[in-house]
Enzyme design. Structure first.
Site, PDB file in Angstrom:
ATOM      1  N   HIS A 531       0.862  -1.175   0.000  1.00 20.97           N
ATOM      2  CA  HIS A 531       0.000   0.000   0.000  1.00 20.97           C
ATOM      3  C   HIS A 531       0.902   1.229   0.000  1.00 20.97           C
ATOM      4  CE1 HIS A 531      -3.305   2.686   0.723  1.00 20.97           C
ATOM      5  NE2 HIS A 531      -2.603   3.241   1.698  1.00 20.97           N
ATOM      6  N   ASP A 578      -1.204  -9.782  -0.197  1.00 26.03           N
ATOM      7  CA  ASP A 578      -0.306  -8.913  -0.963  1.00 26.03           C
ATOM      8  C   ASP A 578      -1.139  -8.051  -1.895  1.00 26.03           C
ATOM      9  OD1 ASP A 578       1.852  -7.687  -2.084  1.00 26.03           O
ATOM     10  OD2 ASP A 578       2.610  -9.436  -3.147  1.00 26.03           O
ATOM     11  N   GLU A 587       0.798  -2.105   4.227  1.00 25.72           N
ATOM     12  CA  GLU A 587       1.451  -0.809   4.091  1.00 25.72           C
ATOM     13  C   GLU A 587       2.922  -0.974   4.459  1.00 25.72           C
ATOM     14  OE1 GLU A 587       0.422   3.867   4.631  1.00 25.72           O
ATOM     15  OE2 GLU A 587      -0.247   2.537   6.224  1.00 25.72           O
TER      16      GLU A 587
END
Length: 607
Positions: A531, A578, A587
């Site tokens: 992310h 993922d 993240e």
């Protein structure tokens, strides 16, 4: 703590990056996918329901049996949701092309290597260059030309937020503007934070400092990293750390600042604001006024940016890292050292004058990093100033604190909201504090390491955490535990501590129930879709550079759309995907890559 996307910005991102795992199929035998460390115990894990040991063999690249034995039955493992066997092949020598076999099941080919992390540690450090604010990222310093981008937020000038927050609280702003340029983008967005910047930059500098305390040369000499400062005569590790320090030093409120701030623990409704002398306090953060969409490169960021109100936590973070800076740069750059010490003293004094100004998170566009307990930050800042100056006034604060290790009292793994162990580590390394204080600090670290090493032996997948609660950024927690283990090994020479740190690295690099390397560019099944607003891997946006660690499995927060579908359906170590959409699981952040770098570098030391 990573930064959340606002609901308005969280659109479907599946078209930008597939949420699927790497195409490489799961292996039946789970191993470190980068390479098994030669100077450590060697362990593989086999998901298997048999209650009796099974025979295994280790074959070399030519199919010859090198060693063999019987699996150890672990049985049901709550953290992974599997029944497990362990395979201990510690007697095997260094080599390449090995395969473990249990009946018809075989591992991927793998290496046993003295230095599997020699390049990995450099990639982990390069993460910080790639996330610099206020500088053009040059193609010659990266592995993919698409990583290059123009300078963004240069200069990064901002005034204080003024207006209503998300709960209708009115903030008056301030009568000044700060040029808070440089620094690193914190996580998947373009915010910069003093809280979280503190532990991250401290960790990088500590790696340098502990080697200096041992009389060892750091393996990050000038010119060893691909950064613009290479060739300036200063360690590239310290050059990278200084980029963040320069930002943090600029986040202080100027002398004579009076500001209406919330004092004490207050509820979530309207705050009572009181006019205080805020001189020398540090602003909590500098972020966008609203959450930007994905993808957005830093130089495409359209949002106005603001300073958000000073807090005691940010001020103590600044005092701590500035004090560390003052002693580390003393002979490298005396003027910079003196500047750091001046800031450290003034920030510490400001925090003592305003001891209970807490962060509040009702602002759009940035994470809160709220912390309701600041005694650990006070201890940390006082410990750093004592270790730098030797002055008794700081020592009095340290020794009066409940965070000072006493006989048999363990330290704990640090985190952005739990920083006392950073101070313990600095005391353990210091020659400016009394010997009994230094010895108590080392004993506290050893007591923590005892606990983590014991948990390592209990965990089915053999890592220094035997629990079943995996928080946001669990991989960062495990790496911070490994850092404590590494430091305890420095002080005691206990092999079990180094082994548990090596096991932590084995876990994040593939010895886990998902058969997943949580690090970009490394392993047969590397993380690919973090992310992140720039590392999208679609169109003009680059894939992430190698050496970036994912936050990892999270069974405590299910606030993104990917995680919501998994709640109640995944074992702790398997609550991960993922996917660029999975911000609670995937993240990336500076406070996770920093201990990952530290541990990779530590394990690469020696011959």
């Amino acid at each position: 703590m990573p930064v959340l996307l606002a609901a308005t910005a969280l659109t479907t991102l599946a078209a930008l990056a597939s949420p699927s795992l790497a195409a490489e199929p799961l292996a039946p035998i789970r191993l470190n996918q980068v390479g098994v460390l030669e100077r450590a115990g060697k362990l593989a894990v086999l998901p298997e329901t048999s209650t009796t040991p099974l025979p295994w063999v280790l074959e070399d690249k030519d199919g010859r049996v090198v060693t063999k034995g019987w699996t150890r039955v672990v049985g049901p493992d709550a953290a992974s949701g599997e029944s497990l066997h362990q395979i201990d092949f510690s007697t095997a020598p260094a080599g390449y092309g090995y395969r473990l076999k249990v009946g018809q099941r075989a591992s991927r080919p793998f290496a046993i290597d003295a230095h599997p992390y020699a390049r990995l540690k450099r990639d982990a450090l390069a993460f910080f260059y790639q996330n610099r604010s206020g500088a053009a990222i040059e193609a010659r310093f990266g592995d993919d030309p698409k990583l290059a981008r123009p300078a963004a937020h240069a200069p990064d000038r901002a005034t204080c937020f003024n207006g209503q927050d998300q709960r209708g609280q009115v903030w008056a702003g301030c009568g000044y503007e700060l040029n808070a340029s440089k620094g690193w983008y914190d996580a998947g967005d373009h915010g910069k934070y003093v809280v979280n910047g503190g532990i991250s930059v401290w960790t990088l500098v500590n790696y340098h400092e502990r080697l200096a305390a041992q009389g060892k040369k750091a393996d990050f000499a000038d010119g060893s990293q691909r950064i613009p400062e290479a060739g300036n005569g200063v360690s590239d590790l310290l050059d990278e750390a200084r980029w963040e320090l320069e930002f943090m030093l600029r986040m202080q409120a100027p002398p004579g600042t009076s500001m209406a701030l919330p004092i004490g623990r207050q509820g979530k409704e309207q705050l009572a604001l009181t006019e205080v002398d805020a001189s020398g306090m540090a602003h909590q953060k500098l972020t966008d006024a609203y959450w930007t969409g994905v993808p957005t490169a830093p130089h495409e960021d359209p949002a106005p940016r603001y300073l958000f109100h000073p807090t005691t936590g940010a001020t103590l973070n600044l005092a701590a890292v500035a004090a560390q800076c003052a002693r580390v740069w003393k002979d490298i750059d005396p003027a910079f050292s003196a500047r750091c010490l001046k800031v450290a003293r003034s920030a510490f004094d400001a925090a003592r004058r305003n001891p209970e100004i807490y962060a509040h998170s009702q602002f759009n566009g940035g994470g809160g990093y709220g912390d309701g307990e600041l005694g650990d930050e006070l201890f940390w800042a006082a410990a750093e100033l004592w270790a730098t100056t030797g002055e008794g006034s700081y020592g009095e604060v340290v020794q009066a604190s409940p965070y000072m290790p006493a006989a048999g009292k363990p330290a704990d793994a640090p985190g952005w909201g739990s920083t006392s162990t950073l101070g313990v580590i600095s005391l353990a390394l210091s020659d400016k504090v009394p010997a009994q204080v230094r010895d108590a600090a080392r004993a506290g670290l050893a007591a923590a390491a005892d606990r983590y090493a014991a948990e390592d032996l209990q965990a089915g997948y053999r890592l220094p955490d035997a629990g079943t609660r995996y928080v946001w950024g669990s991989n960062g927690v495990i790496m911070n535990r490994a850092m404590v283990l590494g430091l305890a090994y420095d002080f005691t020479g206990q092999p079990a501590y180094r082994q548990a740190a090596a096991d932590a690295m084995d876990y994040v690099l593939g010895r886990n129930p998902l058969d997943q390397s949580y690090v970009t560019g490394w392993g047969a099944r590397p993380m690919k879709h973090p992310h992140h607003r720039f590392w999208v891997g679609k169109g003009k946006y680059p894939a992430p550079p190698p050496g970036v660690i994912s936050g990892g499995p999270n069974n405590t927060a299910f606030s993104d759309e990917v995680a919501k579908a998994m709640e109640g359906k995944c074992a702790a170590q398997t609550c991960w995907t993922d996917s660029i959409d999975a911000f609670t699981q995937n993240e990336v952040a500076i406070n996770w890559n920093a201990p990952f770098f530290w541990v990779a570098a530590f394990l690469d030391e020696g011959t």
